[in-house]
Scaffold this motif. Structure first.
Motif, PDB file in Angstrom:
ATOM      1  N   UNK A 247      -6.014  18.164  -9.105  1.00 52.33           N
ATOM      2  CA  UNK A 247      -5.663  18.368 -10.520  1.00 52.33           C
ATOM      3  C   UNK A 247      -4.294  17.788 -10.858  1.00 52.33           C
ATOM      4  N   UNK A 248      -3.431  17.679  -9.849  1.00 52.73           N
ATOM      5  CA  UNK A 248      -2.097  17.095 -10.058  1.00 52.73           C
ATOM      6  C   UNK A 248      -2.114  15.572  -9.921  1.00 52.73           C
ATOM      7  N   UNK A 249      -3.318  14.990  -9.817  1.00 51.11           N
ATOM      8  CA  UNK A 249      -3.495  13.535  -9.762  1.00 51.11           C
ATOM      9  C   UNK A 249      -2.873  12.911  -8.510  1.00 51.11           C
ATOM     10  N   UNK A 250      -3.021  13.605  -7.388  1.00 53.28           N
ATOM     11  CA  UNK A 250      -2.445  13.072  -6.165  1.00 53.28           C
ATOM     12  C   UNK A 250      -3.163  11.810  -5.711  1.00 53.28           C
ATOM     13  N   UNK A 251      -4.458  11.670  -6.050  1.00 48.95           N
ATOM     14  CA  UNK A 251      -5.211  10.485  -5.623  1.00 48.95           C
ATOM     15  C   UNK A 251      -4.638   9.226  -6.249  1.00 48.95           C
ATOM     16  N   UNK A 252      -4.241   9.295  -7.510  1.00 47.26           N
ATOM     17  CA  UNK A 252      -3.626   8.132  -8.162  1.00 47.26           C
ATOM     18  C   UNK A 252      -2.316   7.759  -7.476  1.00 47.26           C
ATOM     19  N   UNK A 253      -1.523   8.756  -7.073  1.00 47.22           N
ATOM     20  CA  UNK A 253      -0.257   8.473  -6.389  1.00 47.22           C
ATOM     21  C   UNK A 253      -0.508   7.868  -5.010  1.00 47.22           C
ATOM     22  N   UNK A 254      -1.552   8.333  -4.330  1.00 47.70           N
ATOM     23  CA  UNK A 254      -1.888   7.781  -3.019  1.00 47.70           C
ATOM     24  C   UNK A 254      -2.355   6.340  -3.149  1.00 47.70           C
ATOM     25  N   UNK A 255      -3.102   6.050  -4.224  1.00 47.19           N
ATOM     26  CA  UNK A 255      -3.536   4.673  -4.454  1.00 47.19           C
ATOM     27  C   UNK A 255      -2.335   3.738  -4.624  1.00 47.19           C
ATOM     28  N   UNK A 256      -1.307   4.214  -5.336  1.00 46.90           N
ATOM     29  CA  UNK A 256      -0.099   3.401  -5.529  1.00 46.90           C
ATOM     30  C   UNK A 256       0.588   3.121  -4.192  1.00 46.90           C
ATOM     31  N   UNK A 257       0.571   4.107  -3.304  1.00 46.36           N
ATOM     32  CA  UNK A 257       1.166   3.890  -1.983  1.00 46.36           C
ATOM     33  C   UNK A 257       0.376   2.853  -1.188  1.00 46.36           C
ATOM     34  N   UNK A 258      -0.954   2.955  -1.271  1.00 45.02           N
ATOM     35  CA  UNK A 258      -1.810   2.048  -0.499  1.00 45.02           C
ATOM     36  C   UNK A 258      -1.779   0.626  -1.033  1.00 45.02           C
ATOM     37  N   UNK A 259      -1.423   0.460  -2.303  1.00 48.69           N
ATOM     38  CA  UNK A 259      -1.358  -0.884  -2.903  1.00 48.69           C
ATOM     39  C   UNK A 259       0.082  -1.341  -3.100  1.00 48.69           C
ATOM     40  N   UNK A 260       1.001  -0.657  -2.466  1.00 43.50           N
ATOM     41  CA  UNK A 260       2.420  -0.966  -2.665  1.00 43.50           C
ATOM     42  C   UNK A 260       2.945  -2.120  -1.847  1.00 43.50           C
ATOM     43  N   UNK A 261       2.087  -2.756  -1.078  1.00 44.11           N
ATOM     44  CA  UNK A 261       2.521  -3.904  -0.288  1.00 44.11           C
ATOM     45  C   UNK A 261       3.486  -3.497   0.816  1.00 44.11           C
ATOM     46  N   UNK A 262       4.549  -4.267   0.975  1.00 44.01           N
ATOM     47  CA  UNK A 262       5.501  -4.033   2.055  1.00 44.01           C
ATOM     48  C   UNK A 262       6.405  -2.828   1.783  1.00 44.01           C
ATOM     49  N   UNK A 263       6.334  -2.276   0.590  1.00 49.30           N
ATOM     50  CA  UNK A 263       7.168  -1.116   0.277  1.00 49.30           C
ATOM     51  C   UNK A 263       6.757   0.107   1.087  1.00 49.30           C
ATOM     52  N   UNK A 264       5.496   0.141   1.501  1.00 45.18           N
ATOM     53  CA  UNK A 264       4.988   1.285   2.262  1.00 45.18           C
ATOM     54  C   UNK A 264       4.878   0.912   3.739  1.00 45.18           C
ATOM     55  N   UNK A 265       5.517   1.694   4.585  1.00 40.84           N
ATOM     56  CA  UNK A 265       5.467   1.437   6.024  1.00 40.84           C
ATOM     57  C   UNK A 265       4.108   1.827   6.599  1.00 40.84           C
ATOM     58  N   UNK A 266       3.882   1.447   7.857  1.00 36.54           N
ATOM     59  CA  UNK A 266       2.628   1.803   8.526  1.00 36.54           C
ATOM     60  C   UNK A 266       2.463   3.313   8.586  1.00 36.54           C
ATOM     61  N   UNK A 267       3.548   4.010   8.886  1.00 39.05           N
ATOM     62  CA  UNK A 267       3.482   5.464   8.974  1.00 39.05           C
ATOM     63  C   UNK A 267       3.124   6.090   7.625  1.00 39.05           C
ATOM     64  N   UNK A 268       3.688   5.560   6.545  1.00 33.46           N
ATOM     65  CA  UNK A 268       3.370   6.077   5.212  1.00 33.46           C
ATOM     66  C   UNK A 268       1.908   5.825   4.882  1.00 33.46           C
TER      67      UNK A 268
END
Length: 389
Positions: A247-268
């Motif tokens: 309900x807090x739209x966490x899936x949309x935030x996770x999608x941004x992390x997964x499509x963030x390119x090099x901004x997101x590390x392997x661990x993230x």
């Protein structure tokens, strides 16, 4: 052990034995996570009882373990109160710790000076007023120092019932000026969520889940994002917490992390996929995930060339929504995103047996889906593939 009746002071509630209501001399914890004074709980068990007195849960084991951290803090508190009383008698005009002194004390503690004595001063300072507690919670560097003192000892479940502690940590998450302070607060929270009861207590704290979802934004420091994801994974075991996150739209935030390119590390990426796997275990989570085509594509893109952990989480998500629950939108997205090629390549890699089996079952989607026949026929490569069916 000094008793509160001798000191005429307020005793912290978690220092009292739930049975005798006295300050605990030898605190021990049952398998339920509740801590009692050894003498009191031993008398209870010797009387033939097989339940936890505080929760009335039936005990799987009557063994208990010493709560050394709580015993240490009771000793610190007791000594600090005694010292404070002695100082008032010997030197009534002696000054207490001021706001200006806190920075000096933090530096001294970092310099590995007498930490017990310094912590006693902090306790005295915090007990003076709520304003002092808020000041410590917001003071840069104090939370990290506290993490170093407490997190090394895993037996700190007495904090999980202290609502004031959670409030102070939430203040740090919202108002901390440095990422390291907020990361420290998250480490403390993760360390004290040892069982289902503590996870529920933390997750139900007003505003806590919302703040964690805000903290996983790509705009934040990577260490803060990773710590927030770790904390969310730890506390998101129950259906209610997962529903709240959806309900807090966490899936949309996770999608941004997964499509963030090099901004997101392997661990993230690994942690983001793990959390996504958890929330998509619910029908509501799968529906939101499948309606977000970009998120499905992002997961498909993480099947290869990230890490073994990322591959396992990504394949589990796709297998769940596409094969186990047969969601048509997710299946279409898988086909359009060159899913067949990636799954075939994955099966020829050194993947785990579980990933190989799920990949084989995903390939069956292409075989039975009317759209997949053209996909299979158009798949042209000189590589020889061993088909799993």
């Amino acid at each position: 052990m000094v008793r509160d009746v001798d000191l005429y002071v307020t005793v912290p509630s978690f220092f009292r034995c739930p049975i005798s209501l006295d300050v605990m001399k030898s605190p021990v914890s049952l398998c339920t996570g509740v801590t009692y004074d050894r003498t009191s709980i031993q008398r209870w068990l010797d009387s033939g009882n097989n339940t936890c007195p505080a929760t009335m849960q039936v005990l799987n084991s009557k063994e208990f373990v010493p709560n050394r951290t709580l015993q240490r803090l009771i000793k610190i508190w007791s000594d600090s109160v005694q010292t404070q009383n002695d100082s008032r008698v010997d030197s009534p005009s002696s000054s207490v710790v001021t706001w200006e002194d806190v920075e000096v004390l933090v530096k001294e503690m970092r310099a590995q000076k007498d930490k017990i004595e310094l912590l006693s001063k902090f306790i005295c300072f915090a007990k003076e007023s709520e304003e002092n507690c808020d000041f410590l919670a917001k003071f840069d560097g104090f939370v990290e120092m506290l993490v170093g003192f407490l997190v090394g000892d895993k037996d700190i479940n007495f904090l999980e019932r202290n609502n004031d502690c959670l409030s102070a940590l939430l203040v740090v998450l919202k108002q901390g000026r440095r990422a390291s302070s907020r990361v420290g607060a998250l480490k403390i929270i993760e360390a004290i969520t040892l069982d289902a009861e503590s996870k529920q207590l933390v997750s139900q704290k007003e505003g806590f889940l919302l703040e964690l979802v805000k903290l996983i934004s790509l705009e934040n420091d990577p260490s803060l994002i990773e710590a927030s994801l770790s904390c969310l994974i730890v506390i998101s075991m129950s259906k209610r917490v997962k529903t709240d996150l959806i309900n807090l739209k966490v899936i949309a935030e996770l999608r941004k992390l997964l499509t963030g390119g090099q901004k997101a590390s392997v661990s993230i990426i690994e942690k983001a996929l793990k959390l996504l796997e958890m929330v998509t275990s619910l029908r509501e989570g799968r529906a939101e995930f499948c309606n977000d085509t970009a998120c499905v594509e992002a997961v498909m893109n993480k099947v290869l060339k990230v890490s073994t952990g990322a591959t396992e989480h990504a394949v589990m998500i796709l297998w769940s929504v596409c094969y186990l629950f047969r969601d048509g939108d997710a299946q279409d997205a898988l086909v359009k995103n060159n899913g067949l090629t990636k799954i075939l390549l994955l099966m020829q890699s050194n993947c785990s047996p579980g990933v190989r089996q799920m990949s084989g079952e995903l390939l069956k989607i292409f075989r039975v889906n009317s759209k997949s026949s053209s996909c299979l026929s158009s798949y042209d490569t000189k590589t020889t593939h061993i088909m799993p069916y």
